[in-house]
Structure formats: structure tokens, C-alpha cells
Scaffold this motif. Sequence first.
Motif, short mmCIF file in Angstrom:
data_model
loop_
_atom_site.label_atom_id
_atom_site.label_comp_id
_atom_site.label_asym_id
_atom_site.label_seq_id
_atom_site.Cartn_x
_atom_site.Cartn_y
_atom_site.Cartn_z
N PHE A 109 0.82 -1.21 0.00
CA PHE A 109 0.00 0.00 0.00
C PHE A 109 0.86 1.26 0.00
N GLU A 110 2.05 1.20 0.62
CA GLU A 110 2.93 2.36 0.60
C GLU A 110 3.44 2.64 -0.80
N LEU A 111 3.84 1.57 -1.52
CA LEU A 111 4.31 1.73 -2.89
C LEU A 111 3.17 2.15 -3.80
N LEU A 112 2.00 1.60 -3.59
CA LEU A 112 0.84 1.99 -4.40
C LEU A 112 0.49 3.46 -4.17
N TYR A 113 0.63 3.92 -2.95
CA TYR A 113 0.35 5.32 -2.64
C TYR A 113 1.36 6.23 -3.32
N ARG A 114 2.66 5.85 -3.32
CA ARG A 114 3.68 6.67 -3.97
C ARG A 114 3.45 6.74 -5.47
N ILE A 115 3.03 5.62 -6.07
CA ILE A 115 2.77 5.63 -7.51
C ILE A 115 1.59 6.53 -7.84
N CYS A 116 0.53 6.45 -7.05
CA CYS A 116 -0.64 7.31 -7.29
C CYS A 116 -0.29 8.79 -7.08
N THR A 117 0.59 9.07 -6.11
CA THR A 117 1.01 10.45 -5.87
C THR A 117 1.85 10.97 -7.01
N ASN A 118 2.77 10.14 -7.52
CA ASN A 118 3.63 10.57 -8.62
C ASN A 118 2.88 10.74 -9.93
N CYS A 119 1.73 10.06 -10.05
CA CYS A 119 0.93 10.23 -11.28
C CYS A 119 0.37 11.63 -11.38
N THR A 120 0.13 12.27 -10.27
CA THR A 120 -0.38 13.64 -10.26
C THR A 120 0.72 14.68 -10.24
N ASN A 121 1.98 14.21 -10.11
CA ASN A 121 3.13 15.12 -10.08
C ASN A 121 3.70 15.24 -11.48
N LEU A 122 3.87 16.47 -11.97
CA LEU A 122 4.37 16.69 -13.32
C LEU A 122 5.89 16.67 -13.41
N ASP A 123 6.57 16.54 -12.28
CA ASP A 123 8.03 16.51 -12.29
C ASP A 123 8.50 15.15 -12.81
N PRO A 124 9.25 15.09 -13.94
CA PRO A 124 9.67 13.79 -14.49
C PRO A 124 10.65 13.05 -13.60
N GLU A 125 11.40 13.77 -12.74
CA GLU A 125 12.37 13.11 -11.88
C GLU A 125 11.72 12.30 -10.77
N SER A 126 10.46 12.58 -10.48
CA SER A 126 9.76 11.87 -9.41
C SER A 126 9.02 10.64 -9.90
N ASN A 127 9.13 10.34 -11.20
CA ASN A 127 8.43 9.18 -11.74
C ASN A 127 9.07 7.88 -11.23
#
Length: 244
Positions: A109-127
Motif C-alpha cells: 500500500f505504501e508503494l501503491l500510494y507513492r505511484i498514485c502520488t507521482n501520477c499527479t506530479n508533473l516533475d519527471p524526476e519523481s516518476n
Amino acid sequence: YDYGGYVIDLPSGNASSAHSIVEQLYADKWLDSATGGLVITFTTYNPNLNLFSYNRILLEFTPTGLVKPSIIFRPFAMPALFNEFQKSDGRSQLFITYLFMVNVFVWFFELLYRICTNCTNLDPESNIDIWGWIDLFNLTLLSIQLGERIIWELSFSEINQFAKYAGGDHYYDFEQLSWWFEVERILAYINTLTVFLKYMKLMRLSPRLSLLVKVVYAAGQYVVSWFFVAFSLLVGYIFMGYIL
């Protein structure tokens, strides 16, 4: 075969009675020219390894008089997350199992949360990189396996009511439960491959070994294509051997 036909339950622990029943069936011509198949199922238990085994022997009778045998052996260990079954294993193993389950679900769930958060982040380095997706795939398979275990113990009467029929002389069919264990075993095989791939991730910690990872990155498309061609040839040889 669909459900139907005639069923005979041979008593366990009484060889003479079982033998007399078989002799009576033979005298009554229980099997004749109209018989399409004979299915023999039985369950065995190994107390040393704490393993059950669902066994099925199928004999199919063709109109030309041939007999086609088919044998299935499915060993499995009875899950004991909530039920008092594996008392001999001690409470330490149960504690380690619970700790492993909590660890898997928390990281999933922690990794799933980070992926969902990064999907809304436009910074390519955070992908999330490819290793993050491999981690997600690995944790997803582990979560499915652990979730299956929980559902089994809550839904299958063979598990949650084991104390009621253990030690009896009646036959209990473990076919459906053993089939689910086969599905879990396939998921474990796939998960083993993902764990092996995660060793490539650890190579990035060493400057020299990280060069190997870069080579795999560069040749990834060609390696995948080669494995696809090799797998296609292997499947072709398998089918050819099966047909011949």
C-alpha cells in the motif's frame, strides 16, 4: 466429466471390508461396455512433513477397448493462519507468518500510494522507474497469495472445521482446495522470477556491477525479443513431442 454416475466409498482402516466391496462390485459387473470412465480419488497425509496430498486416478474407456490413464497428485500444506491446526510448528512460526503478512501489505500500500502520488506530479524526476514497477508486481503477487490464504481459511469448511472430521473414517474431497493450491504455486513460480530480477536492482549499489545493469537496459528490447522467439520454439517442440 460432469457430476453424475455412481459412487462407492471404500472404508478406511478396514482392508478386508474394502476388499469385499470391490469383489461384490466385480461380481455385479459394476464396470461394463457402457462405462465411460472410472475415477479413483483418495487423500494421503504425511505427518513428518505436515503435507496433505489429493490424488486422482482416471481411467477412460474408449469404444475401441483402449484404456487411457490420467493421474494427478497435488501435495499441499493446510493453511493455519486463524485455526489451531499446525500446533507442532510452534507459535514462533505463526508469529513470523503474521509479521511477514503485515510487512507485505504495508509495503504494497505504501508503494501503491507513492505511484498514485507521482501520477499527479508533473516533475519527471519523481516518476517511478522500472524497478519500482517490478517491486509493485512482486508485492501484488505476494498480496494475492496471502489474500487467498485468508479467504481459504474463512470459506473452506475443510479448514475452519478440520477438528470435526479429523480422525474420522469418511472421505472428504480436497479437489477444489488442492486446485487453488496449484494456482498459488504458479503465482509463486512467477514471483520467483521477479525476485531474481530484483537482484539486478541491488547491482546498482556497486559502480562496476552497475555497468551490467546499463548493458541490460541498452539491450533490453533485443533480449526480450530473443526470449520470445526461444519460448515460441520451445512451445512448438513441446506440442510436437506431445502429438508424436
